[in-house]
Design an enzyme around this catalytic site. Structure first.
Site, PDB file in Angstrom:
ATOM      1  N   CYS A   6       0.854  -1.196   0.000  1.00 61.56           N
ATOM      2  CA  CYS A   6       0.000   0.000   0.000  1.00 61.56           C
ATOM      3  C   CYS A   6       0.880   1.233   0.000  1.00 61.56           C
ATOM      4  O   CYS A   6       1.878   1.295   0.731  1.00 61.56           O
ATOM      5  CB  CYS A   6      -0.907  -0.001   1.228  1.00 61.56           C
ATOM      6  SG  CYS A   6      -2.000   1.441   1.344  1.00 61.56           S
ATOM      7  N   HIS A  59      -9.060  -3.454  -2.535  1.00 64.24           N
ATOM      8  CA  HIS A  59      -8.113  -2.663  -1.748  1.00 64.24           C
ATOM      9  C   HIS A  59      -8.511  -1.185  -1.734  1.00 64.24           C
ATOM     10  O   HIS A  59      -8.565  -0.559  -0.660  1.00 64.24           O
ATOM     11  CB  HIS A  59      -6.714  -2.838  -2.353  1.00 64.24           C
ATOM     12  CG  HIS A  59      -5.628  -2.096  -1.652  1.00 64.24           C
ATOM     13  ND1 HIS A  59      -4.590  -2.710  -0.994  1.00 64.24           N
ATOM     14  CD2 HIS A  59      -5.388  -0.761  -1.506  1.00 64.24           C
ATOM     15  CE1 HIS A  59      -3.781  -1.819  -0.479  1.00 64.24           C
ATOM     16  NE2 HIS A  59      -4.250  -0.602  -0.784  1.00 64.24           N
ATOM     17  N   GLU A  60      -8.799  -0.627  -2.905  1.00 66.26           N
ATOM     18  CA  GLU A  60      -9.110   0.809  -2.968  1.00 66.26           C
ATOM     19  C   GLU A  60     -10.469   1.111  -2.352  1.00 66.26           C
ATOM     20  O   GLU A  60     -10.642   2.139  -1.677  1.00 66.26           O
ATOM     21  CB  GLU A  60      -9.047   1.295  -4.414  1.00 66.26           C
ATOM     22  CG  GLU A  60      -7.678   1.188  -5.055  1.00 66.26           C
ATOM     23  CD  GLU A  60      -6.561   1.812  -4.230  1.00 66.26           C
ATOM     24  OE1 GLU A  60      -6.801   2.846  -3.575  1.00 66.26           O
ATOM     25  OE2 GLU A  60      -5.446   1.269  -4.242  1.00 66.26           O
TER      26      GLU A  60
END
Length: 215
Positions: A130, A172-173
């Site tokens: 990340c 993830h986003e």
């Protein structure tokens, strides 16, 4: 894990911050784990930014993502608690890695107010990093296939299925916008520095790391 509280920024403050980001001579810094904006639920987009400002902000986010470099960037990562993210994965990868990870090209697009749901019960585990947790990577088990829903910057509702690595990026986003970091879902025994990952565990799968690190 307690649910994140909704950010209390006003529409005016969101607009002022977005205008500040767009007007700056340099790309915005990517905030790091420990910053409160990463741990609050971002505010749903409902017209707080006019069309021109939204388009300009998306372009700045795209440039910031490329410069990092990364394959996704959520607005909270540049200090703006708004449900907006940009995604793009056009990086060339080793054929074996691409095949095992089901990693194909993901052309650029921007999402507002995204959500996702699993399709089926299959999950896959791979190392993940990340831009807001600089220097580290860990194994995260995620849904292999998802259905995502979002609004485009032009105001159209969209729905699409994603599988493999693109599904991982979307998850993830989208998680960022609810105040969730990948570490919240990671097997922490797999956590390693990027240097250790490159030296020892950058295989197509995390199987060798699982044996040696005990996860």
């Amino acid at each position: 894990m307690s649910p994140a509280s909704r950010s209390r920024w006003s529409a005016a403050r969101l607009g002022e911050k977005a205008a500040e980001i767009v007007a700056a001579d340099e790309l915005p810094p990517i905030v790091q784990a420990g910053h409160p904006v990463l741990r609050s639920e971002a505010i749903p987009f409902d017209g707080q930014l006019d069309d021109a400002l939204l388009r300009a902000l998306i372009q700045v986010m795209r440039r910031t993502m490329h410069a990092a470099p990364g394959v996704g960037l959520a607005a909270p990562q540049i200090g703006l608690p708004l449900q907006l993210a940009v995604l793009e994965d056009m990086w060339a990868t080793d054929d074996d890695v691409a095949r095992v990870r089901d990693r194909g090209p993901l052309p650029f697009f921007a999402v507002l107010n995204p959500a996702y749901a699993a399709i089926g019960t299959d999950q896959t585990a791979f190392y993940e990093g990340c831009l807001s947790v600089r220097g580290y990577t860990a194994v995260v088990r995620r849904h292999t296939r998802i259905e995502a829903r979002w609004t485009t910057p032009e105001g159209a509702d969209r729905r699409a299925e994603f599988a493999g690595w693109p599904a991982r990026i979307v998850q993830h986003e989208t998680d960022h916008l609810s105040g969730t970091l990948y570490l919240d879902k990671a097997d922490l025994r797999s956590l390693c520095s990027n240097e250790e990952y490159a030296a020892r565990w950058s295989h197509p799968t995390p199987d060798a790391a699982a044996r040696e690190l005990g996860f």
